[in-house]
Design an enzyme around this catalytic site. Structure first.
Site, short mmCIF file in Angstrom:
data_model
loop_
_atom_site.label_atom_id
_atom_site.label_comp_id
_atom_site.label_asym_id
_atom_site.label_seq_id
_atom_site.Cartn_x
_atom_site.Cartn_y
_atom_site.Cartn_z
N ARG A 96 17.52 17.82 18.88
CA ARG A 96 16.61 17.79 20.02
C ARG A 96 15.33 17.08 19.58
O ARG A 96 14.73 17.41 18.56
CB ARG A 96 16.26 19.20 20.46
N ASP A 153 14.10 15.42 25.39
CA ASP A 153 13.70 16.32 26.48
C ASP A 153 13.11 15.56 27.66
O ASP A 153 13.06 16.08 28.78
CB ASP A 153 12.67 17.34 25.97
N LEU A 212 11.01 29.39 32.03
CA LEU A 212 9.87 30.20 31.59
C LEU A 212 10.15 30.75 30.20
O LEU A 212 11.14 31.44 29.98
CB LEU A 212 9.63 31.36 32.57
N ARG A 288 6.48 40.18 26.75
CA ARG A 288 7.01 41.53 26.53
C ARG A 288 5.90 42.48 26.07
O ARG A 288 5.84 43.63 26.49
CB ARG A 288 8.13 41.48 25.49
N GLY A 333 12.22 33.85 32.00
CA GLY A 333 12.95 33.76 33.26
C GLY A 333 14.23 34.58 33.26
O GLY A 333 14.62 35.14 34.29
N ASN A 335 14.74 37.33 31.32
CA ASN A 335 14.58 38.72 30.89
C ASN A 335 13.49 39.52 31.61
O ASN A 335 13.50 40.75 31.53
CB ASN A 335 14.30 38.76 29.39
#
Length: 394
Positions: A96, A153, A212, A288, A333, A335
């Site tokens: 990547r 990307d 996200l 979180r 997004g 979780n």
């Protein structure tokens, strides 16, 4: 194993993700046979691996030497551990690369000339591009026999109309390459490829994808092609992120430098590392942690995050001329049911509704039957796109 195997490297400043895929007899992408991640770089490295064959994962972990975290040593050692676990050499390695520039509209085979071209773009993605390219160079120095491919990307967004890529700047600057490039293209390419396959009964011509995570962005996908995206020239722009500011008034930056006497380096550090959820909350950039905190500063940071996403969604729904499907992907997004619920509530005007029970379970389909807009959760999978590109170039 007897199948041809290709591997992928997704190298960043704080983690390295490695995956291996078997090729089908026809040369297409087959199953993933192993996935590993070295997280917590550079201060608290932790290596993990999963594979359909648990012995293979154990063999990889036993062989992988992470005593030297310099990419020049680490990247070839990870390749050696992977080949030892597979019991055969790799056919190729795909990487990547975050920024591909104006002219790279598809994946390419790595060459010294191409690497030099991409090196000149490091300033556009300083937290990603130097690490991406260092891994390519490290493997080439140790294993010049191993073919390497690069997946960008930015490439997925090169289908956008020119008007969507322009800034209102002097034309000479535009012609020199100052454009809205967009990022997270490999994630969005995965959505464009797999959403019709997984849910063929649902309309998806006008899809708004919301990626996200620690980095976050949106992409309007019309019949499988990017037509607009929230990130622009750099990966700092668009919506707020874990530690990145998102869009900001350029006059504020001039003020910080002229009146507050901040240097360009200080401003860069603030915008990239000290802003976003971390900056607003003063607690953490990890959603979180903020959701568990209960502190008013954390709640305000999350509320701002959702508010800015909802506003940005409106822009891209307008670019699409309406919306058939909304897709959540990326770590947040996939979780955070609270963030998904907040975004859905803010977009009720667009016909977006989600079932609370499905949202609590992060079900693949969140919208109730009969909804005018289908709402999905689709796990991000950049590695399979890199592997697919790699096989196509072999």
């Amino acid at each position: 194993m007897t199948e041809r195997i290709v591997a992928t490297f997704n190298v960043g400043s704080s983690s390295i993700k490695v995956a291996a895929y078997a090729a089908t007899p026809a040369g297409g992408l087959g199953p993933r046979v192993l996935r590993a991640e070295l997280a917590g770089l550079p201060d608290a490295p932790k290596l993990s691996a999963v594979a359909a064959n648990s012995d293979m994962a154990c063999a990889f972990l036993a062989r992988a030497d992470i005593s030297d975290l310099r990419l020049a040593a680490l990247a070839p050692r990870l390749i050696a551990a992977l080949e030892a676990a597979l019991g055969q050499p790799l056919a190729a390695l795909g990487h990547r690369v975050v920024q591909g520039g104006r002219h790279n509209h598809a994946s390419r085979t790595a060459t010294p000339e191409l690497i030099a071209e991409l090196d000149s773009l490091c300033a556009l993605a300083p937290d990603h591009q130097p690490y991406n390219l260092s891994a390519v160079r490290a493997v080439d120095a140790a294993r010049p026999d191993l073919a390497q491919t690069l997946s960008f990307d930015t490439a997925f967004h090169r289908t956008q109309p020119r008007i969507a890529q322009l800034y209102a700047l002097p034309r000479a600057l535009t012609d020199s390459g100052i454009l809205r490039y967009g990022y997270h293209g490999l994630s969005y390419a995965h959505i464009a490829r797999h959403l019709p396959e997984r849910l063929p009964a649902h309309r998806h011509q006008r899809t708004l994808a919301v990626h996200l995570g620690s980095g976050s962005s949106l992409c309007a996908i019309l019949e499988g092609r990017s037509i607009s995206t929230s990130m622009g020239f750099s990966a700092m722009s668009g919506i707020p992120m874990a530690t990145r500011c998102g869009d900001i008034d350029p006059g504020l930056l001039l003020y910080l430098m002229s009146d507050r006497h901040m240097s360009a380096a200080d401003v860069s550090q603030m915008l990239r590392k000290q802003s976003g959820l971390l900056g607003v909350s003063g607690i953490s950039g990890d959603l979180r942690v903020l959701e568990a905190s209960g502190m008013p500063e954390a709640e305000e940071a999350i509320a701002l995050f959702v508010y800015r996403i909802v506003r940005e969604c409106g822009s891209h729904i307008s670019a699409l001329g309406g919306i058939d499907a909304l897709v959540f992907t990326g770590g947040v997004g996939e979780n955070s049911r609270h963030v998904r619920a907040g975004i859905a509530a803010g977009l009720a005007w667009a016909g977006i509704r989600i079932d609370p029970d499905a949202n609590a379970k992060a079900a693949p389909l969140l919208s109730p039957p009969g909804s005018p807009v289908s709402v999905f959760v689709l796990p991000a999978d950049e590695e399979s796109e890199i592997a697919r590109d790699c096989l196509a170039l072999l």
